[in-house]
Scaffold this active site. Structure first.
Site, PDB file in Angstrom:
ATOM      1  N   ARG A 168       0.840  -1.211   0.000  1.00  0.00           N
ATOM      2  CA  ARG A 168       0.000   0.000   0.000  1.00  0.00           C
ATOM      3  C   ARG A 168       0.867   1.251   0.000  1.00  0.00           C
ATOM      4  O   ARG A 168       0.556   2.244  -0.650  1.00  0.00           O
ATOM      5  CB  ARG A 168      -0.917  -0.003   1.228  1.00  0.00           C
ATOM      6  CG  ARG A 168      -2.058  -0.998   1.104  1.00  0.00           C
ATOM      7  CD  ARG A 168      -2.759  -1.194   2.448  1.00  0.00           C
ATOM      8  NE  ARG A 168      -3.212   0.040   3.032  1.00  0.00           N
ATOM      9  CZ  ARG A 168      -3.300   0.268   4.347  1.00  0.00           C
ATOM     10  NH1 ARG A 168      -2.970  -0.682   5.224  1.00  0.00           N
ATOM     11  NH2 ARG A 168      -3.717   1.425   4.800  1.00  0.00           N
ATOM     12  N   LYS A 187      -3.794  -6.598  13.763  1.00  0.00           N
ATOM     13  CA  LYS A 187      -2.680  -6.784  14.709  1.00  0.00           C
ATOM     14  C   LYS A 187      -3.193  -6.854  16.150  1.00  0.00           C
ATOM     15  O   LYS A 187      -2.673  -7.615  16.970  1.00  0.00           O
ATOM     16  CB  LYS A 187      -1.680  -5.633  14.544  1.00  0.00           C
ATOM     17  CG  LYS A 187      -0.884  -5.772  13.240  1.00  0.00           C
ATOM     18  CD  LYS A 187      -0.032  -4.571  12.929  1.00  0.00           C
ATOM     19  CE  LYS A 187      -0.833  -3.450  12.356  1.00  0.00           C
ATOM     20  NZ  LYS A 187      -0.200  -2.547  11.427  1.00  0.00           N
TER      21      LYS A 187
HETATM   22  N1  URA Z   1      -1.162   2.039  10.947  1.00  0.00           N
HETATM   23  C1  URA Z   1      -1.314   0.732  10.607  1.00  0.00           C
HETATM   24  O1  URA Z   1      -0.946  -0.162  11.367  1.00  0.00           O
HETATM   25  N2  URA Z   1      -1.884   0.451   9.421  1.00  0.00           N
HETATM   26  C2  URA Z   1      -2.297   1.390   8.552  1.00  0.00           C
HETATM   27  O2  URA Z   1      -2.810   1.058   7.504  1.00  0.00           O
HETATM   28  C3  URA Z   1      -2.120   2.748   8.914  1.00  0.00           C
HETATM   29  C4  URA Z   1      -1.552   3.035  10.128  1.00  0.00           C
END
Ligand code: URA
Length: 438
Positions: A168, A187
């Site tokens: 991304r 996460k």
């Molecule tokens: N923090 C993350 O862990 N993922 C993202 O897509 C943006 C900020």
């Protein structure tokens, strides 16, 4: 199933099934679907969006792409907290021992991070001896005995997100609410907690610059969490100026210790009490956030939270002496004061520019390979709304790299706006999103 068809389906704005999303994430993690196809799919998602069901499926597929921590051996409800990141955000250093002092286990996996300062892990590493790489068995044991452990997040947690986030980053698809939400929540879910408190920052020093975007992100994450069986609430909080006075790894540790002694900056203490109150309320220790706040305020004021912090440092090999003597933290060789060029009121402090200054002084990384100067950073002496007289100290800059001081000072000067009118008081908490008000 063919990836080509799934790209086309999303390009046409149709909803993908749970199996189709799993196919994409499993294939990408196993390298059976190439970057160029996933890039095309990400761009289709960027323009067509994801439904709440698709977003929850993407989150779970990424969470299950690697290790999912099992915290069931640790008695009691486990609560995690996540901040979307801001300048001077050291809340985890205060919250982890504070919430543990209330009897709620805090099992925290944190990152290092790129940007203005390091992440929580870099901050903890400015404490001599502190070990952020304890193994899973010791992590669980420490949680049973001490109720708090903070370790560096490894690539084993949500590896699909790690890979997708990197893609991304180079395909202009980071700033998309369903993708950001599923990335963060994957996460958190892999880290094993049953309840999650989110701190969504908004303002010049945050990922989200407008209240509208911040609330949309908060709503999406709360919806995902609750859709996948995790009690989740989010606070939208201000990041138009740095949090507290200190920005920089060791400087932030010192400020967190002051806060644990009941003496820290008001904004930092207030935010920690708000977030902590939700953490212990979701864990069932208190019946409401209002009750939670006064419960935690007592633990800060009577020394219980500070004792827990010492216990936590000792458990992970950190030097406990520095709690009473902050000079034992890394000290910078060079210091320079920034003085007010005129009298008036501080009308604004551009948090993003303060972050740039901290990074320039050595507190943050530009690339993953960069080394951090733990002693570098700055202390603000004035915040928004404060009156200043010409010649007053606005801030002090700290670094081991003297060559950077002049440029850093100039940027910092430009980040302060001093004018004749006192600005209206700034809100610290902009709102709360719970499952009831998504
Ligand atoms: N923090 C993350 O862990 N993922 C993202 O897509 C943006 C900020």
């Amino acid at each position: 199933m063919r990836m080509y068809d799934l790209i086309k389906k999303k390009r046409l704005g149709e909803e993908l099934t749970t199996e189709e999303i799993k196919f994409i994430i499993e294939g990408y993690t196993a390298d059976t679907i190439p970057d160029y196809q996933v890039s095309a799919w990400l761009m289709a998602v960027f323009f067509q969006g994801l439904t709440p069901r698709e977003t929850a499926d993407l989150t779970m597929a990424m969470a299950q792409s690697g290790e999912v921590l099992d915290l069931s051996e640790i008695p009691g409800p486990k609560v995690d907290k996540h901040s979307t990141g801001g300048v001077g955000d050291k809340t985890t250093l205060v919250l982890a021992p504070l919430v543990a002092a209330a009897g709620v286990p805090v099992a925290k996996m944190s990152g290092r991070g790129l940007g203005h300062t390091g992440g929580t892990i870099d901050k903890l590493e400015s404490i001599r001896g502190f070990n952020v790489a304890i193994d899973r068995k010791s992590f669980i044991e420490q949680l049973k005995t001490t109720k708090v452990a903070v370790v560096a997040q490894t690539g084993e947690l949500a590896p699909a997100d790690k890979k997708l986030y990197a893609l991304r980053d180079v395909t202009a698809t980071v700033d998309n609410i369903p993708l950001i939400s599923s990335s963060i929540m994957s996460k958190k879910i892999a880290a094993g907690a049953q309840s999650i408190v989110l701190d969504v920052k908004v303002g010049s020093g945050a990922f989200m610059r407008s209240l509208e975007d911040a609330f949309a992100l908060a709503r999406t994450m709360v919806e995902i969490g609750n859709n996948v069986g995790r009690n989740t609430v989010a606070l939208v909080t201000d990041m138009d100026q740095p949090l507290g006075f200190a920005v920089g790894n060791a400087l932030e540790v010192a400020e967190a210790i002051d806060t644990l002694k009941g003496q820290g900056p008001t904004d930092l203490r207030t935010l920690c009490l708000e977030l902590g109150a939700w953490m212990i309320t979701l864990a069932g220790v208190t019946k409401s956030a209002a009750e939670g706040k006064s419960y935690l305020a007592n633990l800060l004021d009577d020394g219980t939270a500070l004792s827990k912090f010492k216990e936590f440092l000792a458990a992970q090999g950190g030097d406990v002496e520095l709690v009473e003597d902050s000079e034992l933290l890394p000290q910078a060789k060079h210091k320079l004061d920034l003085l007010a060029p005129r009298s008036g009121y501080v009308q604004a402090i551009a948090a993003d520019e303060v972050g740039t200054v901290a990074m320039l002084l050595g507190a943050g990384r530009v690339t993953k390979e960069d080394c951090i100067d733990a002693a570098a950073g700055l202390i603000l002496h004035k915040k928004m709304g404060d009156p200043v007289k010409i010649g007053d100290r606005l801030a002090s800059l700290y670094t081991n790299n003297e060559d950077r001081l002049a440029q850093a000072k100039e940027i910092l000067m430009n980040s302060f706006k001093i004018g004749e009118q006192q600005p209206p008081a700034k809100k610290l908490i902009h709102g709360l999103i719970t499952v009831e008000n998504i």
